[in-house]
Design an enzyme around this catalytic site. Structure first.
Site, PDB file in Angstrom:
ATOM      1  N   LYS A  79       0.855  -1.191   0.000  1.00  0.00           N
ATOM      2  CA  LYS A  79       0.000   0.000   0.000  1.00  0.00           C
ATOM      3  C   LYS A  79       0.888   1.236   0.000  1.00  0.00           C
ATOM      4  CE  LYS A  79      -3.863   2.010   2.650  1.00  0.00           C
ATOM      5  NZ  LYS A  79      -4.682   1.889   3.868  1.00  0.00           N
ATOM      6  N   SER A 154      -9.629   1.832   3.021  1.00  0.00           N
ATOM      7  CA  SER A 154      -8.780   2.570   2.115  1.00  0.00           C
ATOM      8  C   SER A 154      -7.758   1.714   1.369  1.00  0.00           C
ATOM      9  CB  SER A 154      -8.036   3.656   2.898  1.00  0.00           C
ATOM     10  OG  SER A 154      -7.197   3.058   3.872  1.00  0.00           O
ATOM     11  N   SER A 178      -9.716  -0.458   7.276  1.00  0.00           N
ATOM     12  CA  SER A 178      -9.176  -0.362   5.915  1.00  0.00           C
ATOM     13  C   SER A 178      -8.471  -1.590   5.354  1.00  0.00           C
ATOM     14  CB  SER A 178      -8.221   0.826   5.821  1.00  0.00           C
ATOM     15  OG  SER A 178      -8.969   1.989   5.652  1.00  0.00           O
TER      16      SER A 178
HETATM   17  N1  GLN Z   1     -12.910   4.249   6.448  1.00  0.00           N
HETATM   18  C1  GLN Z   1     -12.311   4.689   7.679  1.00  0.00           C
HETATM   19  C2  GLN Z   1     -11.894   6.127   7.555  1.00  0.00           C
HETATM   20  O1  GLN Z   1     -12.131   6.702   6.533  1.00  0.00           O
HETATM   21  C3  GLN Z   1     -11.158   3.816   8.029  1.00  0.00           C
HETATM   22  C4  GLN Z   1      -9.949   4.107   7.260  1.00  0.00           C
HETATM   23  C5  GLN Z   1      -8.785   3.261   7.641  1.00  0.00           C
HETATM   24  O2  GLN Z   1      -8.921   2.239   8.301  1.00  0.00           O
HETATM   25  N2  GLN Z   1      -7.611   3.713   7.235  1.00  0.00           N
HETATM   26  O3  GLN Z   1     -11.347   6.697   8.468  1.00  0.00           O
END
Ligand code: GLN
Length: 490
Positions: A79, A154, A178
């Protein structure tokens, strides 16, 4: 079957037996990236030369039988929030355009030491803020199961890469879901380790009290193999735990017989799709048939996890992202007449809308006069959530529920409504706030789209989460289902 269809474990055996070379394997994956990459858009950068160089080195190692490790020669995607020395790393943000870190993340170094092959940097929501990958500063990722659908986020690029054959495995990061949510939405396995289990040194920070790095793989065995390689204490990350790392493979096959598994009633949230609920109920029944006893439990503060998260995570983000000022890293706006203007223009142009929203929310929540009402209150809620888990784990060994209340939704469906987007993470966020670990494992298809079962285990009991997930996987075929993009090449 092509090489890129296989799992780490299978490929390791083939590499070890010299049936295939790492160069051949790497080329097979690079060819798949070439074939379908335009459709998934999973990568921001493919490091082809680096990959082939590492593959050659791995082949040397395999030939001489010197220090052959489970990941030697295995092509892995990273990532884009992970720093790789001298490889562009942007966290999916325009503000880091042109930034090449002078050092590598600890997890990257550990994979290098194993002899893994790096395919490139995968697309993600900007600074990992999002649930659909549509907040990427570059372009959205498309789900290999249906190109008009989001892959989740994400870590959407990592998920899509693994699900389309564009990587054998990947690393993602999970602050509020994410790793698990995109894994669920693309039919792969995603593990969020306990806070402190994996070093975050060299991870571009989003919310420092929550961020964890973890594996995204085709099956549970691979998840255990990848976690084994990256877990453990790191003197360069003061939040990493000195607790010894158990041998995750050793207990993987021990089954669930006699285990007590809890089903939090709050996890069947309003708005959960009936087909998702059905898959989860079926999965729970299957584990019961495997000899686990199932009981309903309550995590009474689950409903306030999401609001608490959307105070704590933005607050920490507003502080972490203060460093992007156009001077130290990446993008610098042109035409500024003085330093303040340079900061302002750089941040105006470099950050996307969601990141700005979070910086504003977070700055507000931390500002004097509001700190007590918001940030402090959210921290108290976090304590209640930690206590909910502690209480539940006195009665049961682990918890079961859905990973996401819905299957992958169409691109654009939630981009105009931030709250609808935030609701995606309603059953993944408690595990981050509660300092526990959780894994998502494929448990079926609803209307042709993958559903993920979430197994939550106490802190530092990744062995248990993996073992339960493996018991489920071993009794089912769901993890073998391939996305049309991967299957087409078979
Ligand atoms: N969707 C969540 C956010 O937007 C989690 C994101 C993540 O785990 N990096 O904060």
């Amino acid at each position: 079957m092509k090489l890129f269809h296989r799992t780490i474990r299978d490929l390791h055996q083939m590499l070890r037996d010299r049936e295939i070379s790492s160069v051949e394997l790497t080329q097979s994956v690079l060819d798949q990236i070439q074939a379908v990459g335009d459709r998934t858009k999973a990568y921001l950068l493919v490091t082809k030369e680096l990959a082939l160089r590492q593959a050659h080195a791995a082949d040397e190692r395999l030939r001489s039988k010197r220090d052959v490790r489970p990941l030697t020669g295995i092509p892995i995607a990273l990532k884009d929030v992970l720093c790789v020395k001298e490889v562009a790393s942007t966290a999916g943000s325009k503000i880091l355009k042109g930034f090449t870190p002078p050092y590598s993340a600890t997890v990257v170094e550990r994979l290098e030491a194993e002899g893994a092959v790096f395919l490139g940097k995968t697309n993600c929501d900007e600074f990992a803020m999002g649930s659909s990958n549509e907040n990427s500063g570059y372009w959205p990722v498309h789900n290999p199961w249906g190109l008009d659908r989001v892959p989740g986020g994400s870590s959407g690029g990592s998920a899509a890469a693994v699900a389309s054959g564009e990587a054998i495995a990947a690393l993602g990061s999970d602050t509020g879901g994410s790793i698990r949510q995109p894994a669920a939405l693309t039919g792969i396995v995603g593990l969020k380790p306990t806070y402190g289990r994996v070093s975050r040194y060299g991870l571009i920070a989003f919310a420092s009290s929550l961020d964890q790095i973890g594996p995204m793989t085709r099956d549970v065995v691979d998840s255990a193999l990848l976690l084994q390689a990256i877990a453990g204490h790191d003197p360069r990350d003061s939040t990493s735990s000195p607790k010894p790392v158990p041998d995750y493979l050793a207990t993987l096959g021990d089954g669930v017989k006699g285990m007590r598994l809890g089903v939090p009633k709050e996890y069947f949230v309003a708005g959960m799709e009936p087909a998702v609920e059905q898959s989860i109920r079926d999965a729970i029944r299957l584990l019961e048939q495997q000899g686990a006893s199932i009981e309903e439990v309550s995590l009474p503060h689950s409903d306030v996890a999401l609001p608490a998260y959307y105070i704590i995570a933005p607050a920490e983000a507003s502080s972490n992202l203060a460093r992007y000022d156009g001077v130290r890293y990446g993008y610098q706006a042109e035409g500024a007449r003085n330093l303040i203007e340079e900061y302002m223009l750089t941040r105006q142009q470099g950050f996307g809308a969601e990141v700005k929203r979070r910086i504003m929310l977070g700055t507000y929540a931390l500002s004097s006069g509001y700190y007590d009402a918001y940030y402090l209150q959210a921290q108290k809620v976090r304590t209640l959530i930690i206590d909910d888990f502690k209480r539940a784990f006195t009665k049961v060994d682990a918890l079961l529920g859905a990973t996401s209340p819905t299957v992958a939704f169409p691109l654009g469906a939630k981009t105009q409504d931030p709250v609808a987007m935030y609701l995606n993470d309603i059953i993944t966020i408690p595990a981050n706030l509660g300092n526990v670990c959780a894994i998502s494992v494929p448990c079926g298809l609803a209307d042709g789209l993958p559903v993920g079962l979430q197994v939550i285990a106490p802190g530092f009991r990744e062995d248990l989460a993996l073992r339960i997930a493996f018991a489920f996987e071993a009794a089912t075929e769901f993890h073998k289902a391939q996305s049309p993009l991967m299957g087409a090449a078979a």
